[in-house]
Motif scaffolding. Structure first.
Motif, PDB file in Angstrom:
ATOM      1  N   ALA A  56       1.101  28.306  -8.831  1.00 16.43           N
ATOM      2  CA  ALA A  56       2.403  27.849  -9.336  1.00 16.43           C
ATOM      3  C   ALA A  56       2.572  26.347  -9.135  1.00 16.43           C
ATOM      4  O   ALA A  56       3.132  25.652  -9.995  1.00 16.43           O
ATOM      5  CB  ALA A  56       3.519  28.609  -8.638  1.00 16.43           C
ATOM      6  N   ARG A  57       2.076  25.857  -8.026  1.00 17.46           N
ATOM      7  CA  ARG A  57       2.239  24.435  -7.692  1.00 17.46           C
ATOM      8  C   ARG A  57       1.281  23.543  -8.475  1.00 17.46           C
ATOM      9  O   ARG A  57       1.679  22.502  -9.004  1.00 17.46           O
ATOM     10  CB  ARG A  57       2.014  24.254  -6.185  1.00 17.46           C
ATOM     11  N   GLU A  58       0.033  23.955  -8.576  1.00 14.99           N
ATOM     12  CA  GLU A  58      -0.992  23.094  -9.177  1.00 14.99           C
ATOM     13  C   GLU A  58      -1.135  23.270 -10.685  1.00 14.99           C
ATOM     14  O   GLU A  58      -1.574  22.346 -11.370  1.00 14.99           O
ATOM     15  CB  GLU A  58      -2.346  23.361  -8.492  1.00 14.99           C
ATOM     16  N   HIS A  59      -0.768  24.454 -11.197  1.00 13.92           N
ATOM     17  CA  HIS A  59      -0.939  24.710 -12.635  1.00 13.92           C
ATOM     18  C   HIS A  59       0.292  25.405 -13.216  1.00 13.92           C
ATOM     19  O   HIS A  59       0.201  26.520 -13.746  1.00 13.92           O
ATOM     20  CB  HIS A  59      -2.183  25.577 -12.862  1.00 13.92           C
ATOM     21  N   PRO A  60       1.452  24.760 -13.154  1.00 15.82           N
ATOM     22  CA  PRO A  60       2.671  25.406 -13.676  1.00 15.82           C
ATOM     23  C   PRO A  60       2.586  25.745 -15.159  1.00 15.82           C
ATOM     24  O   PRO A  60       3.108  26.777 -15.593  1.00 15.82           O
ATOM     25  CB  PRO A  60       3.772  24.374 -13.384  1.00 15.82           C
ATOM     26  N   GLU A  61       1.918  24.900 -15.950  1.00 16.28           N
ATOM     27  CA  GLU A  61       1.799  25.180 -17.380  1.00 16.28           C
ATOM     28  C   GLU A  61       0.904  26.386 -17.634  1.00 16.28           C
ATOM     29  O   GLU A  61       1.112  27.131 -18.597  1.00 16.28           O
ATOM     30  CB  GLU A  61       1.277  23.949 -18.124  1.00 16.28           C
ATOM     31  N   ALA A  62      -0.088  26.568 -16.767  1.00 16.36           N
ATOM     32  CA  ALA A  62      -0.951  27.743 -16.898  1.00 16.36           C
ATOM     33  C   ALA A  62      -0.167  29.024 -16.615  1.00 16.36           C
ATOM     34  O   ALA A  62      -0.367  30.044 -17.283  1.00 16.36           O
ATOM     35  CB  ALA A  62      -2.134  27.627 -15.942  1.00 16.36           C
ATOM     36  N   VAL A  63       0.733  28.967 -15.638  1.00 17.71           N
ATOM     37  CA  VAL A  63       1.567  30.132 -15.336  1.00 17.71           C
ATOM     38  C   VAL A  63       2.470  30.456 -16.527  1.00 17.71           C
ATOM     39  O   VAL A  63       2.615  31.611 -16.925  1.00 17.71           O
ATOM     40  CB  VAL A  63       2.412  29.896 -14.069  1.00 17.71           C
ATOM     41  N   LYS A  64       3.042  29.428 -17.129  1.00 17.70           N
ATOM     42  CA  LYS A  64       3.882  29.639 -18.312  1.00 17.70           C
ATOM     43  C   LYS A  64       3.059  30.244 -19.454  1.00 17.70           C
ATOM     44  O   LYS A  64       3.527  31.145 -20.157  1.00 17.70           O
ATOM     45  CB  LYS A  64       4.509  28.316 -18.758  1.00 17.70           C
ATOM     46  N   GLY A  65       1.835  29.749 -19.619  1.00 21.75           N
ATOM     47  CA  GLY A  65       0.972  30.281 -20.665  1.00 21.75           C
ATOM     48  C   GLY A  65       0.578  31.727 -20.401  1.00 21.75           C
ATOM     49  O   GLY A  65       0.513  32.546 -21.324  1.00 21.75           O
ATOM     50  N   LEU A  66       0.308  32.035 -19.143  1.00 22.29           N
ATOM     51  CA  LEU A  66      -0.022  33.408 -18.764  1.00 22.29           C
ATOM     52  C   LEU A  66       1.115  34.350 -19.147  1.00 22.29           C
ATOM     53  O   LEU A  66       0.888  35.427 -19.718  1.00 22.29           O
ATOM     54  CB  LEU A  66      -0.278  33.470 -17.259  1.00 22.29           C
ATOM     55  N   LEU A  67       2.335  33.947 -18.850  1.00 23.86           N
ATOM     56  CA  LEU A  67       3.497  34.799 -19.156  1.00 23.86           C
ATOM     57  C   LEU A  67       3.749  34.893 -20.657  1.00 23.86           C
ATOM     58  O   LEU A  67       4.132  35.956 -21.156  1.00 23.86           O
ATOM     59  CB  LEU A  67       4.736  34.276 -18.441  1.00 23.86           C
ATOM     60  N   ARG A  68       3.534  33.810 -21.382  1.00 30.62           N
ATOM     61  CA  ARG A  68       3.706  33.870 -22.838  1.00 30.62           C
ATOM     62  C   ARG A  68       2.743  34.890 -23.442  1.00 30.62           C
ATOM     63  O   ARG A  68       3.121  35.691 -24.301  1.00 30.62           O
ATOM     64  CB  ARG A  68       3.474  32.500 -23.471  1.00 30.62           C
ATOM     65  N   ALA A  69       1.490  34.865 -22.974  1.00 29.74           N
ATOM     66  CA  ALA A  69       0.481  35.776 -23.501  1.00 29.74           C
ATOM     67  C   ALA A  69       0.804  37.229 -23.153  1.00 29.74           C
ATOM     68  O   ALA A  69       0.716  38.124 -23.994  1.00 29.74           O
ATOM     69  CB  ALA A  69      -0.899  35.389 -22.953  1.00 29.74           C
ATOM     70  N   ILE A  70       1.192  37.476 -21.899  1.00 30.18           N
ATOM     71  CA  ILE A  70       1.504  38.845 -21.471  1.00 30.18           C
ATOM     72  C   ILE A  70       2.769  39.350 -22.154  1.00 30.18           C
ATOM     73  O   ILE A  70       2.830  40.503 -22.605  1.00 30.18           O
ATOM     74  CB  ILE A  70       1.643  38.906 -19.938  1.00 30.18           C
ATOM     75  N   ASN A  71       3.773  38.505 -22.243  1.00 35.16           N
ATOM     76  CA  ASN A  71       5.027  38.896 -22.888  1.00 35.16           C
ATOM     77  C   ASN A  71       4.792  39.302 -24.340  1.00 35.16           C
ATOM     78  O   ASN A  71       5.295  40.332 -24.807  1.00 35.16           O
ATOM     79  CB  ASN A  71       6.022  37.742 -22.815  1.00 35.16           C
ATOM     80  N   ARG A  72       4.011  38.500 -25.050  1.00 34.39           N
ATOM     81  CA  ARG A  72       3.707  38.813 -26.450  1.00 34.39           C
ATOM     82  C   ARG A  72       2.945  40.127 -26.555  1.00 34.39           C
ATOM     83  O   ARG A  72       3.249  40.985 -27.396  1.00 34.39           O
ATOM     84  CB  ARG A  72       2.878  37.672 -27.064  1.00 34.39           C
ATOM     85  N   SER A  73       1.992  40.312 -25.657  1.00 34.49           N
ATOM     86  CA  SER A  73       1.154  41.516 -25.704  1.00 34.49           C
ATOM     87  C   SER A  73       1.930  42.770 -25.330  1.00 34.49           C
ATOM     88  O   SER A  73       1.700  43.842 -25.899  1.00 34.49           O
ATOM     89  CB  SER A  73      -0.044  41.346 -24.764  1.00 34.49           C
ATOM     90  N   LEU A  74       2.845  42.657 -24.362  1.00 29.32           N
ATOM     91  CA  LEU A  74       3.654  43.815 -23.983  1.00 29.32           C
ATOM     92  C   LEU A  74       4.443  44.310 -25.188  1.00 29.32           C
ATOM     93  O   LEU A  74       4.476  45.516 -25.483  1.00 29.32           O
ATOM     94  CB  LEU A  74       4.589  43.447 -22.830  1.00 29.32           C
ATOM     95  N   ARG A  75       5.070  43.390 -25.881  1.00 32.12           N
ATOM     96  CA  ARG A  75       5.852  43.767 -27.060  1.00 32.12           C
ATOM     97  C   ARG A  75       4.965  44.414 -28.126  1.00 32.12           C
ATOM     98  O   ARG A  75       5.331  45.434 -28.722  1.00 32.12           O
ATOM     99  CB  ARG A  75       6.558  42.536 -27.634  1.00 32.12           C
ATOM    100  N   GLU A  76       3.795  43.838 -28.358  1.00 31.03           N
ATOM    101  CA  GLU A  76       2.922  44.342 -29.422  1.00 31.03           C
ATOM    102  C   GLU A  76       2.314  45.699 -29.068  1.00 31.03           C
ATOM    103  O   GLU A  76       2.145  46.555 -29.942  1.00 31.03           O
ATOM    104  CB  GLU A  76       1.827  43.323 -29.715  1.00 31.03           C
ATOM    105  N   THR A  77       1.988  45.918 -27.803  1.00 29.19           N
ATOM    106  CA  THR A  77       1.362  47.196 -27.430  1.00 29.19           C
ATOM    107  C   THR A  77       2.340  48.360 -27.514  1.00 29.19           C
ATOM    108  O   THR A  77       1.966  49.452 -27.931  1.00 29.19           O
ATOM    109  CB  THR A  77       0.750  47.132 -26.018  1.00 29.19           C
ATOM    110  N   VAL A  78       3.602  48.149 -27.128  1.00 30.65           N
ATOM    111  CA  VAL A  78       4.553  49.259 -27.224  1.00 30.65           C
ATOM    112  C   VAL A  78       4.911  49.552 -28.681  1.00 30.65           C
ATOM    113  O   VAL A  78       5.321  50.667 -29.019  1.00 30.65           O
ATOM    114  CB  VAL A  78       5.827  49.017 -26.386  1.00 30.65           C
ATOM    115  N   GLU A  79       4.740  48.553 -29.539  1.00 31.64           N
ATOM    116  CA  GLU A  79       4.969  48.773 -30.964  1.00 31.64           C
ATOM    117  C   GLU A  79       3.740  49.360 -31.657  1.00 31.64           C
ATOM    118  O   GLU A  79       3.853  49.945 -32.740  1.00 31.64           O
ATOM    119  CB  GLU A  79       5.352  47.451 -31.633  1.00 31.64           C
ATOM    120  N   ASN A  80       2.571  49.231 -31.027  1.00 31.58           N
ATOM    121  CA  ASN A  80       1.315  49.746 -31.582  1.00 31.58           C
ATOM    122  C   ASN A  80       0.546  50.514 -30.507  1.00 31.58           C
ATOM    123  O   ASN A  80      -0.580  50.142 -30.140  1.00 31.58           O
ATOM    124  CB  ASN A  80       0.453  48.583 -32.103  1.00 31.58           C
TER     125      ASN A  80
END
Length: 350
Positions: free
Chosen positions: A235-259
């Protein structure tokens, strides 16, 4: 003199442009941030979105190189990250609270709540003697000794005016809890619904008609549960990576429950031994009961209510006799969440 100054200015501008291009080029060619990610348990349908994100290239699009490993329990996710073996994972916020009470600054921080409703419950047979939580007095209850549902049972009893000493406790193996209930050796079992529900389905039983589920959250213990947590270092050294990780998981969670069919088919390429029909049903059951909650519809999947979290911390501190109360900000950080509009729970077919 003017020509000399003009030449120097043009030269300086050219050098600045080259430097800027070099920086841009360097950023474009930056090495992906490597993240070792641990699940909470062996592969199940509820893990489909992580593999979907990897297979669809969503992690790569965020310049992340994510390695996903199976887990050894929701609480173990916390200890795995604290040991430095993992950078992030899917695990229990209540385990973060417990560790933060004694090791502040060392524990992972949750950044995306998935189980807005905790899966802690009492399971009884529909035709059995336990009709309400008050019937626990004088009854026989079974549970694995280390289960979170069992650990919270004394507090549940206190919240509901039940004399805990009048409950006969039988410690049993997690693999036998449903069978002992079916055989009448106990009147109820303290369970993790995401697991027990599908165990009953596997036994060719109807979990909805043949059994009664008493969620702790409906009985005065309104807790959060599993979500995405990261190490303080990441979180301290790579905050943008954490944001990217959540963007990817959030998108995938939505898509998997729909498919769900496509999601489970993809998961089966990782673990061919899973039963696709069971894991598809688990995925949708968990989404409907633990993820798509009234709070998630208000705040978006991933977020938490600070007031509710503060109350949950106090509950865990009381139940586990913690030496101090951690601050909500030490447990959950809202700063990494995708925009609320991107986190609204999708409607899925019944």
């Amino acid at each position: 003199m003017r020509r000399l100054l003009s030449a120097l200015l043009l030269s300086a501008l050219a050098m600045a442009s080259c430097l800027l291009l070099s920086v841009i080029s360097g950023n474009a060619a930056a090495e992906p941030v490597k993240i070792k990610f641990t699940l909470d348990w062996k592969l199940q349908g509820i893990h489909a979105w992580y593999y979907w994100a990897k297979a669809k290239g969503y992690f790569a699009a965020e310049n992340l190189d994510v390695r996903i490993d199976q887990g050894e329990g929701s609480a173990a996710t916390v200890t795995r990250i604290m040991s430095g073996a993992y950078d992030a994972g899917f695990g229990d916020i209540n385990a973060i609270i417990q560790n933060a009470a004694t090791k502040p600054g060392e524990t992972p921080v949750m950044v995306y709540m998935i189980y807005s409703k905790a899966p802690f419950a009492l399971l009884t047979k529909a035709g059995g003697p336990i009709k309400s939580v008050k019937d626990l007095e004088g009854s026989r209850l079974g549970s694995p000794a280390g289960g979170a549902s069992f650990k919270l049972l004394p507090l549940l009893a206190k919240q509901n005016g039940i004399d805990y000493s009048k409950i006969t406790i039988t410690q049993l193996s997690p693999s036998l809890q449903e069978q002992m209930l079916l055989q009448g050796q106990v009147d109820s079992v303290a369970v993790f619904t995401a697991t027990s529900y599908m165990n009953l389905v596997s036994l060719k039983l109807d979990p909805d008609k043949d059994f009664r589920w008493m969620y702790y959250s409906d009985l005065g213990l309104d807790l959060y549960s599993n979500g995405i947590m990261v190490s303080p270092k990441l979180a301290r050294e790579h905050p943008e990576a954490v944001k990217g990780l959540l963007r990817a998981i959030n998108r995938s969670l939505r898509e998997t429950v729909e498919n769900p069919d496509a999601a489970i088919d993809l998961l089966a390429t990782e673990e061919p031994l899973i039963k696709n029909d069971i894991e598809r049903r688990r995925l949708l059951y968990v989404y409907r009961t633990l993820i798509d909650t009234p709070e998630a519809r208000e705040l978006g999947i991933g977020d938490v209510s600070d007031d509710r979290l503060k109350s949950a911390i106090a509950t865990i501190a009381t139940s586990f006799e913690l030496p101090r109360l951690p601050n909500p900000g030490d447990i959950f950080d809202h700063a990494f969440l995708p925009a609320k509009a991107e986190r609204m729970p999708p409607a899925i077919a019944p």
